[in-house]
Design an enzyme around this catalytic site. Structure first.
Site, PDB file in Angstrom:
ATOM      1  N   GLU A  26       0.830  -1.212   0.000  1.00 56.46           N
ATOM      2  CA  GLU A  26       0.000   0.000   0.000  1.00 56.46           C
ATOM      3  C   GLU A  26       0.866   1.263   0.000  1.00 56.46           C
ATOM      4  O   GLU A  26       0.586   2.229  -0.714  1.00 56.46           O
ATOM      5  CB  GLU A  26      -0.942  -0.021   1.218  1.00 56.46           C
ATOM      6  CG  GLU A  26      -2.004  -1.108   1.070  1.00 56.46           C
ATOM      7  CD  GLU A  26      -2.863  -1.256   2.310  1.00 56.46           C
ATOM      8  OE1 GLU A  26      -2.299  -1.574   3.377  1.00 56.46           O
ATOM      9  OE2 GLU A  26      -4.081  -1.049   2.223  1.00 56.46           O
TER      10      GLU A  26
ATOM     11  N   GLU B 119      -3.792  -9.359   3.839  1.00 59.26           N
ATOM     12  CA  GLU B 119      -4.558  -8.995   5.036  1.00 59.26           C
ATOM     13  C   GLU B 119      -5.728  -9.930   5.324  1.00 59.26           C
ATOM     14  O   GLU B 119      -6.041 -10.211   6.479  1.00 59.26           O
ATOM     15  CB  GLU B 119      -5.089  -7.552   4.915  1.00 59.26           C
ATOM     16  CG  GLU B 119      -4.034  -6.469   5.068  1.00 59.26           C
ATOM     17  CD  GLU B 119      -3.375  -6.076   3.756  1.00 59.26           C
ATOM     18  OE1 GLU B 119      -3.392  -6.883   2.800  1.00 59.26           O
ATOM     19  OE2 GLU B 119      -2.834  -4.960   3.678  1.00 59.26           O
TER      20      GLU B 119
END
Ligand code: 3H9
Length: 706
Positions: free
Chosen positions: A108, A128
């Site tokens: 990210e 995640e």
């Protein structure tokens, strides 16, 4: 302190920011601040035209520091949003130079930079979901803009990473730099700075969706795998938001969904599993300085289902293995099964023809024990009976090299007894309990015998990891960790059937809890005859007619051994593995109640669940107190990886903490009074933890092994 986590260096006109937070460069407190300060310094520095962000050590950034999802983030410390804002506000282009890995928040951060370059061998991904939440720092909004919605959806929902060439092909990375990585990244940054831009950010790219049906298609695809879970669906919702909302609204929606998931029991359980897997490798008496023996060749004795699967593990790991059977018929049968299993992998596209040929070439069939004379490790996988195993070990002892490691694939027996018969092999005998199918199941119980040396134990643990297994150390006791607990679980399920609770109801309750299969269906799969013959051997005559085995005995007398005979607790149509309830079981339940003088069945679903699961917790606590498991989290891993316990519930011991140990202890004592079976003998550790309001995780923390 912060600048030591992120170093600043100028190379020509490029500022290189190096994240140096071993072991994996997680975004722990101090790292975001260090990056923000580095960007600010670069923007002030007139000599600097561009910034390269790189990770020290083995990889770029492994994401958020997972420990901090259960800890307060220090007051005033910068976070992901500050880092991302710093990149977006930077007038100088920022290049993420990714080597090794960029995972979760690492990817990210990289996607918020203006450019990304990757080195060969790098893997980037958003794992995640495996921790029970969607990416929370913009990954679900930026990845669809860079890689397209379909590829992003797949990566985010499965959590699987992609390779460096794939990252370039998908548009996640701008360039692959083959050698002199940091230098190459600096040249790339200089060129981009010189080009004058525009230096486009992922947030400014459009989201192109060709097929709006992909979201529902994905929901359908994951329905089975994601049963009971929230996170995979949350991931889909976030990517849908990227399509339906503008960038900032999408980010807000991602944050809302992320926050809802990160505090869930599902996420806590999956984070527990993450750390449990890392803790499982820490064994008292073994550390990095423990020497490892080289395993260059192996032997397996027994070409049955287990032996064949074990041999495949060696071949898959590239280790030549000789598989020995008593006669050529059994050997040929075993080799045919191995060949069929590999063939199935090829036809399903999971294995290439070359890999198939390579693996088969590594397996040498033999009917001569002498052919094991050179093996570094020999695994015995013959019939589960002490006399048979001892006889086989006597033969192995005759031919094996004096320094060979010998292991038994027993699922119950006392390996210390086996080792005692070979005093010259002191320290080199231990247990390796594989789970069926042995070439597929990830769990391996490594049974630590009284005298096994640290070196040999460490070697077998490393060998297991080389085979792609998750090795868990267990002590020598009847059934080790998993099967010892299973006796309580199966025992209660069988008792409840005798009380008139239908198999399909018990199995439904456990399936709805999240187990891969209910206990009666598992017993049918494993074969009811195994327990029957053990009971006959152990008790003889009427002693086998105890409560809990009465119906199983009747079934076996009728030749109903489970799936293999098409009938057991259920009926199976020819060629089908689907259990169908059988009216004859109703008659047997009636007869059992009459035989034992039991009243009409009267259990709620909640009580059925308690009776199945509380014995696991109670016996698990006893195993832990005895030291036959090193930690409660090891027990959780055994149940998740060997027995179909849902990972998103964290394993039986973690789950027990959610229920409350006081409540479980109280129920165990009550069932002990009312039912009295051995699985209910209250564990002293359970009592101790319950009375001090502590959990098994507290216990693990207090007894942490370095
Ligand atoms: C995230 O990023 C959320 C975002 O969306 C932002 C939200 C706002 N944190 O695995 P190893 C420790 S969520 C803390 O044996 P390897 C690990 O416990 C995160 N600690 O090494 C172990 O400690 P110890 C998404 C971490 O070489 C040590 O590092 N990212 C973290 O076999 C070595 O670990 C992930 O899910 C962490 N993030 O594999 C990636 N990662 O030595 C998780 C590791 O005390 N990490 N540790 O036992 C991995 O997949 C592997 O660790 C990696 C290295 C592939 C990086």
């Amino acid at each position: 302190m912060n600048m030591s986590l992120v170093e600043y260096e100028r190379r020509g006109s490029v500022a290189v920011l190096t994240v140096n937070n071993p072991p994996v460069n997680a975004m722990s407190p101090g790292v975001p601040r260090g990056i923000c300060e580095g960007i600010a310094r670069a923007s002030r520095d007139r000599e600097v035209d561009a910034v390269v962000l790189v990770g020290a050590g083995r990889g770029f950034i492994a994401g958020a520091d997972i420990r901090y999802f259960s800890l307060p983030w220090p007051e005033g410390e910068e976070n992901f949003s500050d880092v991302i804002r710093a990149f977006e506000d930077s007038s100088k282009p920022v290049v993420a130079a990714i080597h090794g890995h960029a995972l979760g928040g690492g990817l990210e951060v990289a996607m918020a930079c203006h450019y990304r370059v990757v080195s060969p061998g790098t893997r980037v991904g958003q794992p995640e979901v495996k921790l029970g939440f969607p990416p929370g720092a913009g990954g679900t909004q930026r990845l669809p803009r860079l890689a397209g919605v379909a590829a992003a959806l797949d990566m985010i929902v499965t959590g699987s990473p992609v390779t460096a060439p794939q990252a370039v092909e998908l548009g996640i990375a701008d360039s692959l730099i083959e050698d002199d990585f940091v230098e190459g990244a600096c040249r790339f940054a200089e060129q981009r700075a010189r080009s004058g831009g525009p230096h486009r950010l992922a947030r400014d790219l459009p989201v192109n969706l060709d097929d709006p049906a992909i979201f529902d298609a994905m929901r359908g695809k994951i329905a089975r795998r994601a049963r009971g879970m929230r996170a995979p669906y949350a991931c889909i919702e976030c990517v849908e938001a990227a399509v339906n909302l503008d960038f900032d609204a999408g980010i807000a929606e991602e944050r809302r969904i992320f926050e809802a998931c990160v505090h869930s029991d599902e996420s806590k359980a999956l984070r527990h599993v993450f750390f449990a897997e890392r803790a499982a490798g820490k064994i008292p008496g073994i550390d990095k300085s423990t020497p490892l023996r080289e395993i260059a060749s192996a032997g397996v004795v027994g070409a049955g289902t287990m032996g064949g699967g074990i041999a495949m593990n060696f071949a898959n790991a590239g280790i030549p293995v000789t598989i020995v059977e008593r006669n050529s018929e059994a050997l040929e049968r075993g080799m045919a099964v191995i060949s069929r299993n590999y063939g199935a992998s090829v036809s399903r596209g999971r294995m290439s023809e070359e890999a198939h040929d390579r693996a088969m070439a590594l397996i040498t069939p033999s009917i001569a024990m002498e052919d094991l004379a050179d093996a570094d490790v020999i695994i015995e996988a013959v019939f589960e009976e002490m006399a048979v195993k001892k006889a086989v070990f006597a033969e192995i002892d005759r031919v094996a090299r004096p320094d060979a490691i010998l292991t038994s694939n027993t699922s119950y027996l006392n390996i210390d007894d086996i080792a005692a018969a070979m005093p010259d092999r002191h320290g080199r005998v231990l247990g390796t309990h594989f789970f069926s199918p042995a070439n597929v199941m990830r769990l391996l119980e490594v049974v630590r015998t009284a005298n096994v040396s640290a070196e040999n134990l460490a070697t077998v643990m490393a060998l297991a990891r080389r085979m792609g297994k998750l090795p868990i150390v267990a002590g020598v006791c009847h059934g080790f960790i998993g099967n010892r607990m299973l006796e309580g679980y199966f025992g209660e399920a069988s008792l409840m059937v005798e009380e008139g609770i239908a198999p399909e109801r018990i199995d439904r309750v456990m399936f709805e809890f999240g187990m891969a299969m209910g206990p009666l269906a598992v017993m049918d799969l494993a074969g009811l005859d195994i327990g029957w013959s053990k009971r006959k051997d152990a008790g003889g005559g009427t002693a086998i007619e105890r409560r809990g085995s009465w119906i199983a005995n009747r079934l076996c007398e009728q030749g109903r051994f489970g799936q293999k005979t098409g009938r057991g607790y259920y009926i199976y149509e020819k060629g089908s593995r689907t259990p169908t309830p059988d009216a004859e079981i109703d008659d047997l339940m009636e007869a059992a109640r009459h035989h034992f003088g039991l009243g009409p069945p009267d259990l709620s679903d909640a009580q059925i669940l308690e009776r199945c699961l509380y014995p696991l917790v109670n016996i698990g606590a006893t195993i832990l107190a005895e030291g036959h498991a090193l930690r409660a989290s090891d027990i959780d891993l055994v149940y998740i990886n060997g027995y179909g316990f849902p990972a998103w519930r964290g394993g039986p011991m973690h789950w027990a903490g959610n229920v409350g140990l006081d409540r479980i202890h109280e129920a165990v004592c009550r069932y002990h009074r009312e039912l009295g079976f051995p699985q209910w003998a209250p564990s002293s550790l359970l009592k101790e933890l319950a009375s001090s309001s502590r959990t098994f995780e507290d216990h693990d923390r207090d007894h942490r092994h370095a």
